[in-house]
Each structure stands twice: as structure tokens, then as C-alpha cells.
Enzyme design. Sequence first.
Site, PDB file in Angstrom:
ATOM      1  N   LYS A  66      -6.240   0.719  -1.547  1.00 32.90           N
ATOM      2  CA  LYS A  66      -6.985   0.251  -0.381  1.00 32.90           C
ATOM      3  C   LYS A  66      -8.455  -0.044  -0.672  1.00 32.90           C
ATOM      4  O   LYS A  66      -9.146  -0.606   0.163  1.00 32.90           O
ATOM      5  CB  LYS A  66      -6.843   1.251   0.766  1.00 32.90           C
ATOM      6  CG  LYS A  66      -5.424   1.505   1.197  1.00 32.90           C
ATOM      7  CD  LYS A  66      -4.669   0.264   1.629  1.00 32.90           C
ATOM      8  CE  LYS A  66      -4.979  -0.132   3.030  1.00 32.90           C
ATOM      9  NZ  LYS A  66      -4.043  -1.168   3.547  1.00 32.90           N
ATOM     10  N   SER A 283       4.603   6.903  -1.338  1.00 35.45           N
ATOM     11  CA  SER A 283       4.923   5.474  -1.196  1.00 35.45           C
ATOM     12  C   SER A 283       5.147   4.831  -2.564  1.00 35.45           C
ATOM     13  O   SER A 283       5.863   3.827  -2.663  1.00 35.45           O
ATOM     14  CB  SER A 283       3.827   4.742  -0.418  1.00 35.45           C
ATOM     15  OG  SER A 283       2.636   4.680  -1.160  1.00 35.45           O
TER      16      SER A 283
HETATM   17  N1  PMP Z   1       0.996   3.383   0.341  1.00 32.05           N
HETATM   18  C1  PMP Z   1      -0.053   4.094   0.759  1.00 32.05           C
HETATM   19  C2  PMP Z   1      -0.196   5.518   0.279  1.00 32.05           C
HETATM   20  C3  PMP Z   1      -0.987   3.522   1.634  1.00 32.05           C
HETATM   21  O1  PMP Z   1      -2.033   4.250   2.053  1.00 32.05           O
HETATM   22  C4  PMP Z   1      -0.790   2.198   2.073  1.00 32.05           C
HETATM   23  C5  PMP Z   1      -1.751   1.596   3.045  1.00 32.05           C
HETATM   24  N2  PMP Z   1      -1.506   2.017   4.373  1.00 32.05           N
HETATM   25  C6  PMP Z   1       0.328   1.488   1.613  1.00 32.05           C
HETATM   26  C7  PMP Z   1       1.185   2.114   0.740  1.00 32.05           C
HETATM   27  C8  PMP Z   1       0.639   0.088   2.080  1.00 32.05           C
HETATM   28  O2  PMP Z   1      -0.256  -0.891   1.651  1.00 32.05           O
HETATM   29  P1  PMP Z   1      -0.531  -2.173   2.543  1.00 32.05           P
HETATM   30  O3  PMP Z   1      -1.361  -1.730   3.710  1.00 32.05           O
HETATM   31  O4  PMP Z   1      -1.247  -3.109   1.650  1.00 32.05           O
HETATM   32  O5  PMP Z   1       0.792  -2.725   3.007  1.00 32.05           O
END
Ligand code: PMP
Length: 324
Positions: A66, A283
Site C-alpha cells: 500500500k 492475503s
Molecule cells: N492484502 C493486504 C494485507 C492488504 O492490506 C490489501 C489492501 N487492502 C490487499 C491485500 C489488497 O490490495 P488492493 O487494495 O490493491 O486490492
Amino acid sequence: MTSKVNTITTKPTVSAHQESEVEGMALLKAVGNTPLLPLRRVTKNISPDVKVYAKAEWFNPGGSVKDRPAFNIIRSALYECRLLPGMRLLDSTSGNMGIAYATFGAALDINVTLAMPENASPERVSILRALGAEVVFTDPLEGSDGAILVARQMAKEQPDLYFYANQYDNPANWQAHYNSTGPEIVEQTQGAVTHFVAGLGTSGTLTGVSRYLREYNPEVEIVAAQPDAAFHGLEGLKHMPTAIQPAIYDPKIPDRIAEVTTEAAHEMVRKLARQEGYFVGISSGAAAVAALQLAAELESGVVVTAFPDAGYKYLSDDALWETR
Ligand code: PMP
């Protein structure tokens, strides 16, 4: 005539000094150009002609993917004079975007207010406190959508105090990935990438990288990883069918959606740590599950995914690290 002159002279502009402070920031130079790591031992059942790689996004200074959109959102807001001196940057976050805003906010003397679900991991809360951000806790039962609604309301009530960064709807989010993550993947695979897999949160990563890769090679296939149910433990990801749709999300981008269970992601997090030495967050486990499922179907190809953050922020989650 007079009022026209006044309008022109009072319109805020960015000074060359401010611009050089932003562009010359040492932290900015540390964002991006993250390593592309191979998955080597979790790849059983996969053809030797299929390679699987992950962008190690925890190498960014704020510790997650991010940093890329947060910095780009702040930069465009400053240059477009929407974030003016004395205003606070406001957004909703599941944690990582808030940490990124707070990191660059500290470096640029911008105060940051974040709406975040109360059940965010204690590590996230501690990091935000350390960086000096103000956190407004929102109903844990309403998840990230509850935080969005609170941030929207606060922005509406005090438009002069808050610059509402709105990561879900702000094109500077996906454009950061179009301008950096996408080109890095092409360069690091010497143009050989055939598939890209990413988890869906705001969808900024998937949207920006996919747009860049498809311009480079229209044949590149895109897979979105999403939680298999509305209630899930994949922090940072959204179950799009039941969530508030980000305006930046274009459902036509992914060729397919891979649904991942929290249990499968947890198991993969442990495997990545113990078999590859990649200590990543939940994630990342979900992204790896989807990437490896896809890779198992291919005879040849170069599959790239993104690992959004490291495991440090999840250490208090005992169930995740259980020993088997
Ligand atoms: N994994 C984590 C740990 C995140 O903090 C985020 C952002 N919310 C994402 C995945 C997803 O990324 P994006 O917002 O670019 O879809």
C-alpha cells in the site's frame, strides 16, 4: 473584470519548494522495485515448464504494497491542491493503507485520521499509534464497509478539515500500480510473464498491474483471488459480491475469480514460512493458493502474484501459526 483577476490570483498552487520536498523525499526512493521471489518448494504437481513468482511487497518502507498507492494519492492531492496546509488526510483502512499514509504523512508533516474496524489486529493498532496517526474505531461486525461509511460521513460533516483520500474510488490508487508494479513485473520476468494473480481489496493492485500487462501483451491472463464467503479471515481482501464495490474495480478485468478459504490461506502461510522462508501475511497465503491452483493447470508459463505484506502484523493470531 476585477473578480476574474481575483479568482486567478487566489487559486492555490504548489510551490517548486513543496514539489521538490515531495519528489526528493528519501522514503519515496525506497518505494517499489521490490524483489521478485520464486516459489520453489511449494510447487509440487506443477510442470517444470511453469514458473511461479511473487513480488515481495513487504520490502516497501511502510511494510506493504500500500505504500505505492498511498504515496501516489498524497502526491496527486498535493499537486491538485485538494490537500491544503492545515487539512487532515482522512480514509478508511484495514490497516496497511493507514500505515502507509501515516508513514508518508509523518515525513511530509501531514496529519492523518483513519477509520478502521475495531477488530483490526493489535499489531496494526500499535504501529499506527507509533506513527502518530489518529484512529477512529468502527463496528467490527460491519468490517471494512463499516469503516468506509464512517469515513464518508466524517468527510461530509467537515469538508474543510478533511481531505478524504477515498482509496476505493481514487484512480491514483490503481495508477500507482500501472506506473510501477506492472513495469517492474515485465522487467523482472524479461517480458515472459503469462499470468498475473492478485487478491482483491480495493482492487488497485489487480487493476493497475493488469492494465499495464495487457497493454504490453494482450494475451496475459488475469486471475483475481477473493474470499469464498462474506465472513472471512483474509484481512485486506474483500468478497466483492457482498461488499461495497470500489469505483476503481472493473469486473471485466479478471479472466476468472479464484475463491479461497481462510483455512487454505492459513495453511499456505505456514508452508511459505516453513518451506520457502517467506514470512508473509494471510492475503499472501490466499494469493499463493490461487497462483498455485492456476499453475497446476498449465503446461508452461510464468505466473506472477503479489505478496502484499509480511507476517509480523499477524503474530498475535495463534490459530494461524499453529504447529502441525
Ligand atoms: N492484502 C493486504 C494485507 C492488504 O492490506 C490489501 C489492501 N487492502 C490487499 C491485500 C489488497 O490490495 P488492493 O487494495 O490493491 O486490492
